[in-house]
Write an enzyme that holds these catalytic residues in place. Structure first.
Site, PDB file in Angstrom:
ATOM      1  N   LYS A  95       0.869  -1.184   0.000  1.00  7.02           N
ATOM      2  CA  LYS A  95       0.000   0.000   0.000  1.00  7.02           C
ATOM      3  C   LYS A  95       0.899   1.225   0.000  1.00  7.02           C
ATOM      4  O   LYS A  95       2.031   1.177   0.474  1.00  7.02           O
ATOM      5  CB  LYS A  95      -0.858  -0.013   1.276  1.00  7.02           C
ATOM      6  N   GLY A 116     -25.261   2.301   2.885  1.00  9.18           N
ATOM      7  CA  GLY A 116     -24.375   3.002   1.951  1.00  9.18           C
ATOM      8  C   GLY A 116     -24.626   2.595   0.513  1.00  9.18           C
ATOM      9  O   GLY A 116     -24.331   1.483   0.117  1.00  9.18           O
ATOM     10  N   GLY A 135     -23.310   3.805  -2.410  1.00 11.14           N
ATOM     11  CA  GLY A 135     -22.324   4.475  -3.264  1.00 11.14           C
ATOM     12  C   GLY A 135     -21.983   3.620  -4.468  1.00 11.14           C
ATOM     13  O   GLY A 135     -22.832   2.879  -4.982  1.00 11.14           O
ATOM     14  N   VAL A 183     -20.282   0.900  -4.836  1.00 14.88           N
ATOM     15  CA  VAL A 183     -20.462  -0.540  -4.669  1.00 14.88           C
ATOM     16  C   VAL A 183     -21.895  -0.858  -4.213  1.00 14.88           C
ATOM     17  O   VAL A 183     -22.555  -1.731  -4.784  1.00 14.88           O
ATOM     18  CB  VAL A 183     -19.450  -1.102  -3.647  1.00 14.88           C
ATOM     19  N   TYR A 234     -24.826   0.568  -4.482  1.00 10.07           N
ATOM     20  CA  TYR A 234     -25.938   0.663  -5.433  1.00 10.07           C
ATOM     21  C   TYR A 234     -25.908  -0.510  -6.415  1.00 10.07           C
ATOM     22  O   TYR A 234     -26.936  -1.122  -6.722  1.00 10.07           O
ATOM     23  CB  TYR A 234     -25.932   1.996  -6.209  1.00 10.07           C
TER      24      TYR A 234
HETATM   25  P1  NAI Z   1     -18.559   5.314  -1.925  1.00 17.04           P
HETATM   26  O1  NAI Z   1     -17.916   6.473  -1.242  1.00 17.04           O
HETATM   27  O2  NAI Z   1     -18.895   5.407  -3.363  1.00 17.04           O
HETATM   28  O3  NAI Z   1     -19.902   4.899  -1.159  1.00 17.04           O
HETATM   29  C1  NAI Z   1     -20.061   4.948   0.219  1.00 17.04           C
HETATM   30  C2  NAI Z   1     -21.477   5.430   0.481  1.00 17.04           C
HETATM   31  O4  NAI Z   1     -21.754   5.346   1.881  1.00 17.04           O
HETATM   32  C3  NAI Z   1     -21.697   6.880   0.070  1.00 17.04           C
HETATM   33  O5  NAI Z   1     -22.832   6.972  -0.758  1.00 17.04           O
HETATM   34  C4  NAI Z   1     -21.889   7.592   1.404  1.00 17.04           C
HETATM   35  O6  NAI Z   1     -22.753   8.691   1.304  1.00 17.04           O
HETATM   36  C5  NAI Z   1     -22.486   6.493   2.246  1.00 17.04           C
HETATM   37  N1  NAI Z   1     -22.387   6.697   3.696  1.00 17.04           N
HETATM   38  C6  NAI Z   1     -21.412   7.319   4.405  1.00 17.04           C
HETATM   39  N2  NAI Z   1     -21.704   7.310   5.712  1.00 17.04           N
HETATM   40  C7  NAI Z   1     -22.878   6.651   5.846  1.00 17.04           C
HETATM   41  C8  NAI Z   1     -23.696   6.312   6.958  1.00 17.04           C
HETATM   42  N3  NAI Z   1     -23.383   6.649   8.207  1.00 17.04           N
HETATM   43  N4  NAI Z   1     -24.837   5.621   6.732  1.00 17.04           N
HETATM   44  C9  NAI Z   1     -25.188   5.268   5.479  1.00 17.04           C
HETATM   45  N5  NAI Z   1     -24.457   5.580   4.384  1.00 17.04           N
HETATM   46  C10 NAI Z   1     -23.312   6.261   4.562  1.00 17.04           C
HETATM   47  O7  NAI Z   1     -17.581   4.071  -1.653  1.00 17.04           O
HETATM   48  P2  NAI Z   1     -17.587   2.675  -2.394  1.00 17.04           P
HETATM   49  O8  NAI Z   1     -16.540   2.668  -3.431  1.00 17.04           O
HETATM   50  O9  NAI Z   1     -18.966   2.279  -2.727  1.00 17.04           O
HETATM   51  O10 NAI Z   1     -17.049   1.719  -1.220  1.00 17.04           O
HETATM   52  C11 NAI Z   1     -17.886   1.343  -0.145  1.00 17.04           C
HETATM   53  C12 NAI Z   1     -17.079   0.563   0.877  1.00 17.04           C
HETATM   54  O11 NAI Z   1     -16.506  -0.585   0.259  1.00 17.04           O
HETATM   55  C13 NAI Z   1     -15.910   1.340   1.487  1.00 17.04           C
HETATM   56  O12 NAI Z   1     -15.751   0.928   2.823  1.00 17.04           O
HETATM   57  C14 NAI Z   1     -14.728   0.866   0.670  1.00 17.04           C
HETATM   58  O13 NAI Z   1     -13.514   0.948   1.401  1.00 17.04           O
HETATM   59  C15 NAI Z   1     -15.097  -0.583   0.429  1.00 17.04           C
HETATM   60  N6  NAI Z   1     -14.468  -1.149  -0.769  1.00 17.04           N
HETATM   61  C16 NAI Z   1     -14.663  -0.572  -1.992  1.00 17.04           C
HETATM   62  C17 NAI Z   1     -14.072  -1.106  -3.113  1.00 17.04           C
HETATM   63  C18 NAI Z   1     -14.301  -0.524  -4.473  1.00 17.04           C
HETATM   64  O14 NAI Z   1     -13.950  -1.177  -5.475  1.00 17.04           O
HETATM   65  N7  NAI Z   1     -14.890   0.661  -4.596  1.00 17.04           N
HETATM   66  C19 NAI Z   1     -13.191  -2.298  -3.014  1.00 17.04           C
HETATM   67  C20 NAI Z   1     -13.125  -2.878  -1.698  1.00 17.04           C
HETATM   68  C21 NAI Z   1     -13.721  -2.288  -0.618  1.00 17.04           C
END
Ligand code: NAI
Length: 347
Positions: A78, A182, A184, A186, A188
């Site tokens: 990392k 959440g 976001g 992933v 959705y």
């Molecule tokens: P993202 O930032 O696109 O989505 C996260 C969502 O959670 C956002 O829509 C945000 O508004 C929402 N959120 C934040 N606080 C919240 C709360 N208290 N209650 C409800 N919703 C809340 O991130 P992404 O890319 O979707 O990743 C989601 C998780 O998966 C993260 O923990 C990330 O580290 C993990 N992850 C993501 C990967 C990827 O390929 N994007 C790969 C492996 C892990």
């Protein structure tokens, strides 16, 4: 994922300061027995270098376990850049970071993480070939692939939810109630897959866009962020931030399965035993969310769509192996995952 990190567990930790661009960064290679260390580069306004060091040591170790469990010929590494991505990032700084990655001669391969975009990686790639996740030659799940691994992560989590439900309930997803925290990148996409399989969805987010779309298109019920982990559902899928599974949330949890994308879901490792005691099945986070790193790996290998998809679908089988061993040995699933990963990368 890990409560205690020893500095000397790591093979290589390199600090960089580039005065001209203001770059301050650390690259950590945890273990490379299975192959070069692959892992994202994060930019974050760490309060001090100790905080950054602690983060990079912890995250790189997590990558070793994740890559091993995903059966990748990769080790764990990392990088972190100390700074506010909105205020401090410049193209010159990204070029300097590229030179820093290049200086390790391929021991570490960089990719996207928080605070960094595909565009930043492309800038870094002008100075180093040791980058992945800047382009993809496949079109996964009908999406235009631009290097962003979220569609693969979501598909991997979906196969993991399915395997977990099969293990716990002995059924498919039809009619199962799933709460997603959440919506976001992933969350959705996971909701879309689950909807297609007939699951009933409950969704929460702190922003309206994703949840409103899920209500309209996927017939999901919107729930407040405070309530989402307390619902009387079959599965909760944490897909927002880490540490949402803690003593307090477990005390009000009614779901029987926890299976979601977020990294570091358990606030501390010993919660694995508490969940087991409560009869709750926990899908270890770095096993179920490995789709992102699998995607980055296949981008590097210029793989076909089919190769990527079949690799992602193995996540379900790996989880079932973890559950089987956890049942046989009467152990928490997170502990069993750590042991299996160590068996693979310590060989
Ligand atoms: P993202 O930032 O696109 O989505 C996260 C969502 O959670 C956002 O829509 C945000 O508004 C929402 N959120 C934040 N606080 C919240 C709360 N208290 N209650 C409800 N919703 C809340 O991130 P992404 O890319 O979707 O990743 C989601 C998780 O998966 C993260 O923990 C990330 O580290 C993990 N992850 C993501 C990967 C990827 O390929 N994007 C790969 C492996 C892990």
């Amino acid at each position: 994922v890990f409560d205690h990190i020893e500095f000397d567990e790591h093979e290589h930790v390199a600090f960089c300061h580039d005065k001209g661009t203001g770059l301050k960064a650390i690259i950590a290679v945890h273990n490379s027995h299975l192959g070069p260390a692959l892992g994202g580069c994060r930019m974050w306004p760490y309060a001090n270098s100790d905080e950054a060091l602690n983060d990079v040591l912890r995250l790189s170790k997590g990558m070793t376990y994740k890559a091993a469990m995903a059966n990748l010929n990769q080790g764990g590494g990392k990088a972190v850049i100390i700074g506010d991505p909105r205020a401090h990032k410049t193209p010159e700084m990204m070029l300097a970071m590229g030179r820093f990655v290049e200086s390790l001669s391929g021991k570490y391969i960089s990719a996207e993480d928080s605070g960094m975009s595909v565009a930043d990686l492309r800038t870094m790639a002008q100075e180093t070939t040791y980058i992945s996740g800047t382009k993809a030659n496949y079109h996964f799940a009908g999406e235009e692939a631009d290097g962003n691994p979220a569609p693969s992560t979501a598909y991997g989590v979906f196969t993991g939810v399915k395997a977990s439900v099969e293990h716990y309930f002995g059924t498919g997803l039809q009619g199962k109630k799933v709460a997603i925290q959440g919506l976001g990148h992933v969350g959705y996409r996971l909701a879309e897959h689950l909807h297609r399989e007939g699951a009933e969805l409950f969704v929460a987010d702190i922003y309206p866009e994703g949840i409103n779309r899920a209500k309209e298109k996927l017939n999901a019920k919107i729930v407040s962020p405070d309530e989402i982990l307390k619902l009387d559902v079959d599965v909760v899928a944490p897909c927002a931030m880490g540490a949402t599974i803690n003593r307090q949330s477990i005390s009000t949890l009614k779901a029987k399965v926890i299976a979601g994308a977020a990294n570091n879901q358990l606030e501390t490792e010993d919660l694995g035993e508490i969940l087991k005691g409560e009869g709750i099945l926990y899908a270890p986070d770095y096993v179920i969310n490995a789709g992102g790193i699998i995607d980055i790996y296949h981008q590097k290998m210029l793989s076909s769509n089919e190769a990527l998809k079949s690799h992602l679908e193995k996540i379900g089988a790996t989880l079932k192996e973890v559950y089987k061993r956890a049942d046989e040995q009467n152990l928490a699933t997170n502990r069993v995952a750590n042991t299996i990963a160590e068996e693979k990368f310590k060989k």
